[in-house]
Enzyme design. Structure first.
Site, short mmCIF file in Angstrom:
data_model
loop_
_atom_site.label_atom_id
_atom_site.label_comp_id
_atom_site.label_asym_id
_atom_site.label_seq_id
_atom_site.Cartn_x
_atom_site.Cartn_y
_atom_site.Cartn_z
N PHE A 151 0.86 -1.19 0.00
CA PHE A 151 0.00 0.00 0.00
C PHE A 151 0.89 1.23 0.00
O PHE A 151 1.69 1.44 0.91
CB PHE A 151 -0.94 0.03 1.21
CG PHE A 151 -1.96 1.13 1.09
CD1 PHE A 151 -3.13 0.94 0.38
CD2 PHE A 151 -1.73 2.38 1.65
CE1 PHE A 151 -4.06 1.96 0.22
CE2 PHE A 151 -2.65 3.41 1.50
CZ PHE A 151 -3.82 3.20 0.79
N ASP A 235 9.54 2.83 1.51
CA ASP A 235 8.34 3.56 1.95
C ASP A 235 8.19 3.37 3.45
O ASP A 235 7.71 2.35 3.94
CB ASP A 235 7.11 3.03 1.20
CG ASP A 235 5.84 3.78 1.61
OD1 ASP A 235 5.89 4.56 2.59
OD2 ASP A 235 4.79 3.58 0.97
N LYS A 264 2.54 10.42 7.83
CA LYS A 264 1.87 9.99 9.06
C LYS A 264 2.40 10.68 10.33
O LYS A 264 2.04 11.80 10.61
CB LYS A 264 1.94 8.47 9.17
CG LYS A 264 1.10 7.79 8.06
CD LYS A 264 0.70 6.41 8.43
CE LYS A 264 0.02 5.68 7.29
NZ LYS A 264 -1.40 5.81 7.26
C1 LIG Z 1 3.18 2.57 3.65
C2 LIG Z 1 2.22 3.64 3.21
N1 LIG Z 1 2.52 4.40 2.16
C3 LIG Z 1 1.71 5.38 1.73
C4 LIG Z 1 0.50 5.62 2.36
C5 LIG Z 1 -0.40 6.71 1.85
O1 LIG Z 1 -0.46 7.77 2.74
P1 LIG Z 1 -1.67 8.84 2.65
O2 LIG Z 1 -2.91 8.13 3.07
O3 LIG Z 1 -1.24 9.93 3.60
O4 LIG Z 1 -1.72 9.32 1.25
C6 LIG Z 1 0.15 4.84 3.46
C7 LIG Z 1 -1.14 5.06 4.15
O5 LIG Z 1 -1.65 4.23 4.86
C8 LIG Z 1 1.02 3.82 3.89
O6 LIG Z 1 0.72 3.04 4.94
#
Ligand SMILES: Cc1ncc(COP(=O)(O)O)c(C=O)c1O
Length: 431
Positions: A151, A235, A264
């Site tokens: 994700f 990520d 986050k």
């Molecule tokens: C690992 C990871 N990358 C990217 C995102 C995307 O972040 P956002 O919801 O702030 O766009 C998330 C969100 O849960 C995530 O857990």
């Protein structure tokens, strides 16, 4: 201080008004599902606690999916944001901004290896977009390798790199030339990496169901990326900044990625921010002669940077990474004990630090466990790509007594699921 009922005549009136507004103006089907699962209206939050419209308190073990590393409204972050509000809120971008500069420096000081040039955005998905664009511009290549069940967010590029087809199907075609490989299996990378701009990977998959890869996975991925001339993008949007009991989860393997994404918890749960931090050599290859190729009007606002600088200070001074490690071990042991006692309901509990997932034998149990935990005054949440996995992801300031309470609520949930639903057909094992 705002009125807890937001001007409504009674708690029920606030609930009715909010539900109706969601049902009519925001997301009608989701509103109905939330109502059925007993979701109240959140009116106030502080530390590890959220209060609903009736005044009931909940321990926040959903933790904003990882946003609230410092809990809600940490006083030092709030004070920094309040003070900044008297000076300047958003940046006009035509002049230097001292706090953006300081945050870039602070991230360079704590990021692995020589990661040192930051770009600030407003969300995780935007940070990923920035990282993917950087990889293409720096390498002159197109292909992106990503992992199944990943994700990375829901904007077009981030979604293309994400691994759940259901989220992507209505929107195709997404980014061309994105290849998905099984997560945790470095040998599956070798062929696909050929000619790739980058491999984008979560050091521990969060929304994919809290999947911890075997030790050495990232080390091997690093070596394979080097051999292929591809960039490694870690990520760390969910795993970074102490969540997993190390400052960054790629530190478990001692790996230095070429680009790291954050969001986050970065600004302490008070003002949204997203960021990537890149190796100078990579950043220069992409933008050394074209500094305005990738920009953001709101990204890295003085308010967000003030919040992030205060949040990084609290993380270090209050030794929250250590607390995440210790309380995480307690939480995992507690969840594993529940799995042992209810093997027909909970297949296993796994995770690292304060990112713990409980994989259920069948998806169907979650619809009882989460509302039951809510009744017991503890929030928990599904993972986005695996409805069979419930995540327990409290703030890093959580105490031992609070972890015990949450485990007890999870136990009540598992017991209720077993009693009410009996034995459900198992969902297929994770891929
Ligand atoms: C690992 C990871 N990358 C990217 C995102 C995307 O972040 P956002 O919801 O702030 O766009 C998330 C969100 O849960 C995530 O857990």
């Amino acid at each position: 201080m705002a009125d807890d009922l937001y001007g409504a005549a009674s708690p029920q009136a606030l609930y009715d008004e909010t539900y109706e507004n969601y049902r009519q103006y925001l997301n009608p089907p989701l509103a109905r599902v939330m109502k059925l699962s007993g979701s109240p209206v959140a009116v106030r939050a502080r530390g590890t606690t959220i209060w609903d419209h009736t005044g009931k308190a909940y321990l926040d073990f959903a933790g904003g999916y990882g946003v609230f590393t410092l809990g809600h409204l940490h006083p030092r972050v709030v004070a920094a944001v309040r003070a900044q509000l008297d000076l300047m809120a958003l940046s006009g971008k035509t002049m230097f901004d001292p706090l953006a500069g300081r945050l870039g420096k602070a991230l360079a000081e704590i990021a692995p290896g020589d990661l040192g040039i930051s770009f600030f955005a407003n969300s995780g998905a935007e940070a990923i977009e920035g990282a993917l664009k950087l990889a293409r511009a720096a390498t002159g290549r197109v292909k992106i390798v990503a992992t199944r069940d990943a994700f990375h967010g829901k904007t077009f590029g981030a979604l293309a790199a994400s691994g759940r087809d259901a989220f992507k199907a209505p929107y195709g075609p997404l980014l061309a030339d994105v290849v998905h490989v099984p997560y945790g299996d470095a040998s599956a990378l070798e062929g696909p990496l050929s000619g790739a701009a980058a491999f984008v990977v979560e050091p521990i998959q969060g929304e994919g169901g809290v999947n911890v890869p075997p030790p050495g996975y990232l080390t091997r991925a690093r070596a394979l990326c080097d051999a292929a001339g591809s960039l490694l993008i870690a990520d760390e949007i969910q795993t970074g900044l102490g969540r997993c009991g190390e400052l960054f989860a790629c530190n478990f393997d001692g790996v230095v990625p070429d680009v790291m994404t954050l969001a986050k918890g970065l600004s302490g749960g008070v003002v949204p921010i997203g960021a990537y931090v890149a190796r100078p050599s990579v950043w220069n290859a992409a933008y050394g002669r074209a500094p305005l190729l990738h920009t953001s009007t709101f990204g890295g606002s003085p308010l967000a940077c003030a919040a992030a600088l205060a949040a990084l200070d609290v993380l270090r001074e209050d030794r929250l990474v250590d607390n995440a490690r210790d309380r995480g071990a307690q939480l995992l042991a507690g969840a594993q004990a529940v799995a042992r006692d209810y093997p027909g309901v909970v297949r296993e509990a796994r995770g690292r630090g304060l990112l713990v997932g409980a994989e259920l034998v069948s998806e169907g149990y979650g619809g009882t466990i989460i509302p039951e935990m809510l009744k017991a005054g503890v929030t928990a949440a599904w993972t986005l790509n695996q409805q069979r996995v419930i995540r327990l992801e409290p703030p890093l300031i959580v105490t031992a007594a609070e972890v015990d309470r949450a485990v007890e609520a999870f136990r009540l949930g598992a017991a209720a699921a077993q009693e009410r639903l009996g034995v459900l057909a198992p969902s297929p094992a994770p891929v």
